[in-house]
Design an enzyme around this catalytic site. Sequence first.
Site, mmCIF file in Angstrom:
data_model
loop_
_atom_site.group_PDB
_atom_site.id
_atom_site.type_symbol
_atom_site.label_atom_id
_atom_site.label_comp_id
_atom_site.label_asym_id
_atom_site.label_seq_id
_atom_site.Cartn_x
_atom_site.Cartn_y
_atom_site.Cartn_z
ATOM 1 N N LYS A 54 0.832 -1.203 0.000
ATOM 2 C CA LYS A 54 0.000 0.000 0.000
ATOM 3 C C LYS A 54 0.868 1.257 0.000
ATOM 4 C CE LYS A 54 -3.769 -2.424 2.287
ATOM 5 N NZ LYS A 54 -4.343 -2.878 3.557
ATOM 6 N N GLN A 98 -4.853 -1.584 9.690
ATOM 7 C CA GLN A 98 -4.697 -2.906 9.094
ATOM 8 C C GLN A 98 -5.285 -3.983 10.010
ATOM 9 O OE1 GLN A 98 -3.534 -3.548 5.979
ATOM 10 N NE2 GLN A 98 -3.997 -5.712 6.294
ATOM 11 N N ASP A 121 -11.445 2.644 4.107
ATOM 12 C CA ASP A 121 -11.713 1.205 4.028
ATOM 13 C C ASP A 121 -13.210 0.937 3.911
ATOM 14 O OD1 ASP A 121 -9.714 -0.759 3.983
ATOM 15 O OD2 ASP A 121 -9.164 -0.385 6.068
HETATM 16 N N1 GUN Z 1 -6.984 -6.966 6.126
HETATM 17 C C1 GUN Z 1 -7.291 -7.715 5.035
HETATM 18 N N2 GUN Z 1 -7.893 -6.954 4.090
HETATM 19 C C2 GUN Z 1 -7.969 -5.707 4.600
HETATM 20 C C3 GUN Z 1 -8.486 -4.476 4.081
HETATM 21 O O1 GUN Z 1 -9.024 -4.384 2.972
HETATM 22 N N3 GUN Z 1 -8.361 -3.408 4.916
HETATM 23 C C4 GUN Z 1 -7.801 -3.495 6.153
HETATM 24 N N4 GUN Z 1 -7.742 -2.382 6.901
HETATM 25 N N5 GUN Z 1 -7.312 -4.620 6.656
HETATM 26 C C5 GUN Z 1 -7.397 -5.717 5.878
#
Ligand code: GUN
Length: 301
Positions: A54, A98, A121
């Site tokens: 990311k 995350q 998100d």
């Molecule tokens: N963990 C797995 N997929 C995601 C996601 O799309 N966003 C976040 N914040 N954590 C994750």
Amino acid sequence: MPAAILDGKALAANMRADIAAQVAELKGAHAITPGLGVLLVGADPASLSYVTAKEKACGEAGIFSRTLRLPAEAAQDEVLARVREMNADPLIHGILVQLPLPKHIDEGAVINAIDPAKDVDGFTPVNVGRMMIGQSCFLPCTPHGIIQMLISAGVETSGKHAVVVGRSNIVGKPVAHLLMRKAKGGNATVTVCHTGTRDLAAFTRQADILIAAAGRPCTVTGEMLKPGAVVIDVGVNRVPDAAKASGFRLVGDVDFDSAAQVASLITPVPGGVGPMTITMLLHNTLLAARRQGACCAGNIQ
Ligand code: GUN
């Protein structure tokens, strides 16, 4: 005839180039640099790898990113305090915590602490609720990326039977909602299967579009598919592989080799849904910056 590949990497590259151009325009015309704040608690290897990807993607798109790393033992109050700091930081337009968080932390409390205006998100109750009733919101990245892939590949969803395997808040539930919405890439008849489903294959064999988001390798095999189905594999599972320097390889939730003999279109792992998740995160961060800067409507909705 084996299935054609639905190449998420190529679509992601095109969309990211478009996002980068819009970021440059926002910077040039309005002196706004979109900013993403990431909070990573602990050192889960998969989470570390996602966060690194990311950060890299933000850099390539011209988006400012800042990652706060906390140890796995961090107290809940410490995590909440960091989220509130990002809520108040004018350089941060989007916040990503995350997941998963360490067991001792109440994930719901942390998600609730994120300012919905910065919730790129799309996980907060405000955004989930707005999505459910068709109001303007941040759509969750993986489900939105899946819909974009279906649209770009020209897959007709209207009137089709979509079967979702998995009911997580991150993928299963929201993708089922997006597929049933009265909108482009939606209007499907949706069935949601999960660990409590008896005779999973009886459902998956009815799917014109199959979304595998169970988090377990080989949940769906070729013999569980209807001939000609479109298969979207959301799984990212690490399986031991002594032939790899890392000691593991990534596989999806679908047994690719058998499924590709039956499906008409299938996403690979890696290189399918994963790159699109990050792309939609960039999209949402740009959207958040625009909304907070209260300027010009975007053209990548
Ligand atoms: N963990 C797995 N997929 C995601 C996601 O799309 N966003 C976040 N914040 N954590 C994750």
